[in-house]
Design a protein around this motif. Structure first.
Motif, PDB file in Angstrom:
ATOM      1  N   VAL A  63       0.209 -24.478   8.256  1.00 24.70           N
ATOM      2  CA  VAL A  63      -1.077 -23.792   8.376  1.00 24.70           C
ATOM      3  C   VAL A  63      -0.902 -22.680   9.404  1.00 24.70           C
ATOM      4  N   HIS A  64      -1.341 -21.467   9.055  1.00 23.95           N
ATOM      5  CA  HIS A  64      -1.183 -20.329   9.954  1.00 23.95           C
ATOM      6  C   HIS A  64      -2.484 -19.546  10.082  1.00 23.95           C
ATOM      7  N   GLY A  65      -2.728 -19.054  11.278  1.00 25.97           N
ATOM      8  CA  GLY A  65      -3.792 -18.091  11.492  1.00 25.97           C
ATOM      9  C   GLY A  65      -3.259 -16.693  11.228  1.00 25.97           C
ATOM     10  N   VAL A  66      -4.030 -15.894  10.519  1.00 28.20           N
ATOM     11  CA  VAL A  66      -3.621 -14.537  10.153  1.00 28.20           C
ATOM     12  C   VAL A  66      -4.597 -13.548  10.774  1.00 28.20           C
ATOM     13  N   ARG A  67      -4.052 -12.478  11.356  1.00 28.72           N
ATOM     14  CA  ARG A  67      -4.869 -11.485  12.047  1.00 28.72           C
ATOM     15  C   ARG A  67      -5.644 -12.145  13.194  1.00 28.72           C
ATOM     16  N   THR A 124      -0.391  -8.587   6.792  1.00 31.39           N
ATOM     17  CA  THR A 124       0.386  -9.277   5.771  1.00 31.39           C
ATOM     18  C   THR A 124       1.658  -9.946   6.263  1.00 31.39           C
ATOM     19  N   SER A 125       2.145  -9.579   7.454  1.00 34.97           N
ATOM     20  CA  SER A 125       3.489 -10.014   7.842  1.00 34.97           C
ATOM     21  C   SER A 125       3.609 -11.525   7.957  1.00 34.97           C
ATOM     22  N   VAL A 126       2.614 -12.185   8.526  1.00 33.13           N
ATOM     23  CA  VAL A 126       2.684 -13.636   8.698  1.00 33.13           C
ATOM     24  C   VAL A 126       2.724 -14.322   7.334  1.00 33.13           C
ATOM     25  N   VAL A 127       1.832 -13.912   6.437  1.00 37.19           N
ATOM     26  CA  VAL A 127       1.779 -14.519   5.113  1.00 37.19           C
ATOM     27  C   VAL A 127       3.077 -14.258   4.354  1.00 37.19           C
ATOM     28  N   TRP A 128       3.582 -13.029   4.458  1.00 36.30           N
ATOM     29  CA  TRP A 128       4.812 -12.686   3.746  1.00 36.30           C
ATOM     30  C   TRP A 128       5.983 -13.538   4.219  1.00 36.30           C
ATOM     31  N   ASP A 129       6.104 -13.731   5.518  1.00 38.99           N
ATOM     32  CA  ASP A 129       7.206 -14.534   6.043  1.00 38.99           C
ATOM     33  C   ASP A 129       7.128 -15.977   5.538  1.00 38.99           C
ATOM     34  N   GLU A 163       5.080  -2.975  17.204  1.00 37.39           N
ATOM     35  CA  GLU A 163       6.101  -4.023  17.145  1.00 37.39           C
ATOM     36  C   GLU A 163       5.735  -5.200  18.037  1.00 37.39           C
ATOM     37  N   ALA A 164       5.198  -4.913  19.214  1.00 41.81           N
ATOM     38  CA  ALA A 164       4.818  -5.983  20.133  1.00 41.81           C
ATOM     39  C   ALA A 164       3.669  -6.800  19.569  1.00 41.81           C
ATOM     40  N   LEU A 165       2.709  -6.130  18.931  1.00 49.08           N
ATOM     41  CA  LEU A 165       1.576  -6.843  18.343  1.00 49.08           C
ATOM     42  C   LEU A 165       2.017  -7.703  17.167  1.00 49.08           C
ATOM     43  N   LEU A 166       2.945  -7.193  16.350  1.00 49.77           N
ATOM     44  CA  LEU A 166       3.480  -7.986  15.247  1.00 49.77           C
ATOM     45  C   LEU A 166       4.151  -9.259  15.768  1.00 49.77           C
ATOM     46  N   LYS A 167       4.903  -9.127  16.845  1.00 51.28           N
ATOM     47  CA  LYS A 167       5.576 -10.293  17.428  1.00 51.28           C
ATOM     48  C   LYS A 167       4.562 -11.277  18.003  1.00 51.28           C
ATOM     49  N   GLY A 215       0.793  -1.202   0.000  1.00 48.53           N
ATOM     50  CA  GLY A 215       0.000   0.000   0.000  1.00 48.53           C
ATOM     51  C   GLY A 215       0.833   1.263   0.000  1.00 48.53           C
ATOM     52  N   GLY A 216       2.073   1.192  -0.469  1.00 54.29           N
ATOM     53  CA  GLY A 216       2.914   2.358  -0.532  1.00 54.29           C
ATOM     54  C   GLY A 216       3.561   2.723   0.781  1.00 54.29           C
ATOM     55  N   GLU A 217       3.330   1.929   1.837  1.00 56.67           N
ATOM     56  CA  GLU A 217       3.893   2.240   3.134  1.00 56.67           C
ATOM     57  C   GLU A 217       5.325   1.718   3.231  1.00 56.67           C
ATOM     58  N   THR A 218       6.121   2.327   4.069  1.00 62.80           N
ATOM     59  CA  THR A 218       7.471   1.838   4.293  1.00 62.80           C
ATOM     60  C   THR A 218       7.405   0.560   5.099  1.00 62.80           C
ATOM     61  N   PRO A 219       8.388  -0.339   4.936  1.00 61.42           N
ATOM     62  CA  PRO A 219       8.310  -1.642   5.578  1.00 61.42           C
ATOM     63  C   PRO A 219       8.702  -1.629   7.046  1.00 61.42           C
ATOM     64  N   SER A 220       9.120  -0.493   7.602  1.00 61.00           N
ATOM     65  CA  SER A 220       9.623  -0.497   8.971  1.00 61.00           C
ATOM     66  C   SER A 220       8.512  -0.774   9.976  1.00 61.00           C
ATOM     67  N   ARG A 221       7.439   0.031   9.949  1.00 60.67           N
ATOM     68  CA  ARG A 221       6.324  -0.200  10.849  1.00 60.67           C
ATOM     69  C   ARG A 221       4.999   0.080  10.143  1.00 60.67           C
ATOM     70  N   PRO A 222       4.736  -0.589   9.037  1.00 58.84           N
ATOM     71  CA  PRO A 222       3.493  -0.326   8.324  1.00 58.84           C
ATOM     72  C   PRO A 222       2.310  -0.905   9.080  1.00 58.84           C
ATOM     73  N   ARG A 223       1.236  -0.125   9.214  1.00 58.24           N
ATOM     74  CA  ARG A 223       0.042  -0.668   9.850  1.00 58.24           C
ATOM     75  C   ARG A 223      -0.484  -1.846   9.045  1.00 58.24           C
ATOM     76  N   GLY A 224      -0.334  -1.766   7.713  1.00 56.46           N
ATOM     77  CA  GLY A 224      -0.783  -2.858   6.868  1.00 56.46           C
ATOM     78  C   GLY A 224      -0.053  -4.159   7.122  1.00 56.46           C
ATOM     79  N   SER A 225       1.124  -4.096   7.738  1.00 52.94           N
ATOM     80  CA  SER A 225       1.871  -5.326   7.971  1.00 52.94           C
ATOM     81  C   SER A 225       1.185  -6.213   9.000  1.00 52.94           C
ATOM     82  N   LEU A 226       0.279  -5.646   9.803  1.00 57.59           N
ATOM     83  CA  LEU A 226      -0.496  -6.474  10.720  1.00 57.59           C
ATOM     84  C   LEU A 226      -1.344  -7.483   9.949  1.00 57.59           C
TER      85      LEU A 226
END
Length: 261
Positions: free
Chosen positions: A208-212, A22-27, A231-235, A9-20
């Motif tokens: 198999v992973h749960g997302v969000r 997408t991060s699991v799927v991306w990894d 960062e804590a929520l992403l972890k 979504g055009g956001e920087t990868p450091s702390r994008p809200r959208g990564s909440l």
């Protein structure tokens, strides 16, 4: 390979809200692509993104150095994809074609891809099993399938926490997992249903992973204003994603499959 950090979504990868979202799927996806590349003895894979829309995953995958074909029924989405790919400097590695998963082989080659992304597609097709079989038929032997679909339990929990108890019960008992006529999602799945579809299509079921699991339940103001909360929520999401106990409350479910050689 190029920079492995996705930009959604055009956001920087450091702390994008959208990564909440997408991060699991991306990894999981990047790990699967790395494994496939090593097995195939190449740095460049052919990747198919069915229903890939404006390129939320396709463009970051292309930034890894892979060739990506996006099939989507929306001309507007494909136009936005072209623009996004150009802005990211990967226009030569991203191709958009208009179509859908049921008519997939009208627009792409059967058995021509090392990986297929099927994200947010099975919820909207008339026959999920047929759609998934087409995705599998697009894979080369040993290819990887990344399947992402709406989870039933997350919808039930969200309606209940919002005080819509009748709608929560309706979603729980409805064969398609819908909470009512106003539900914008035509179909939801349990982890067992998705893995059954993947296995039934002839793939070996992997992770198999749960997302969000928590992201959609946490107040946005807290995440945006509390120092370190993002960062804590992403972890926390990453830690819970692979645990079967949390699959039943995830908003989305991700299944990785592999086509037999």
């Amino acid at each position: 390979m190029s920079d492995t950090s996705p930009v959604f979504g055009g956001e920087t990868p450091s702390r994008p809200r959208g990564s909440l979202r997408t991060s699991v799927v991306w990894d999981v996806l990047t790990g699967a692509l790395d494994d496939r590349a090593k097995a195939a003895g190449t740095d460049v894979l052919d990747v198919l993104d069915t229903g890939g829309g404006t390129g939320n995953f396709a463009v970051p995958v292309a930034r890894l150095g892979h060739r990506v074909t996006v099939v989507d029924p929306s001309p507007n989405a494909l136009f936005a994809l072209e623009r996004r790919a150009a802005e990211a400097g990967v226009a030569d590695r991203v191709r958009g074609v208009q179509g859908d998963i049921h008519g997939l082989f009208d627009v792409v080659e059967r058995g021509g891809y090392d990986a297929v992304l099927c994200h947010g597609v099975l919820e909207y097709v008339d026959d999920p099993a047929e759609g998934l079989r087409n995705a599998v038929d697009a894979l080369r032997p040993g290819g990887a399938l990344s399947l992402l679909a709406a989870g039933l339990g997350g919808a039930v929990l969200a309606r209940a926490l919002a005080g819509h108890f009748t709608e929560a019960r309706q979603a729980l008992t409805d064969p398609a997992g819908r909470w009512g006529e106003g539900d914008p999602v035509p179909r939801r799945f349990t982890a067992e249903q998705l893995t059954g579809l993947v296995g039934g299509a002839g793939l070996a079921v992997g992770a198999v992973h749960g997302v969000r699991v928590f992201a959609d339940l946490v107040p946005g103001g807290l995440v945006d204003t509390e120092p370190g909360a993002m960062e804590a929520l992403l972890k926390l999401e990453a830690a819970a994603a692979g645990l079967p106990a949390f699959h039943s409350i995830a908003t989305q479910l991700h299944v990785l499959g592999e086509k037999q050689r």
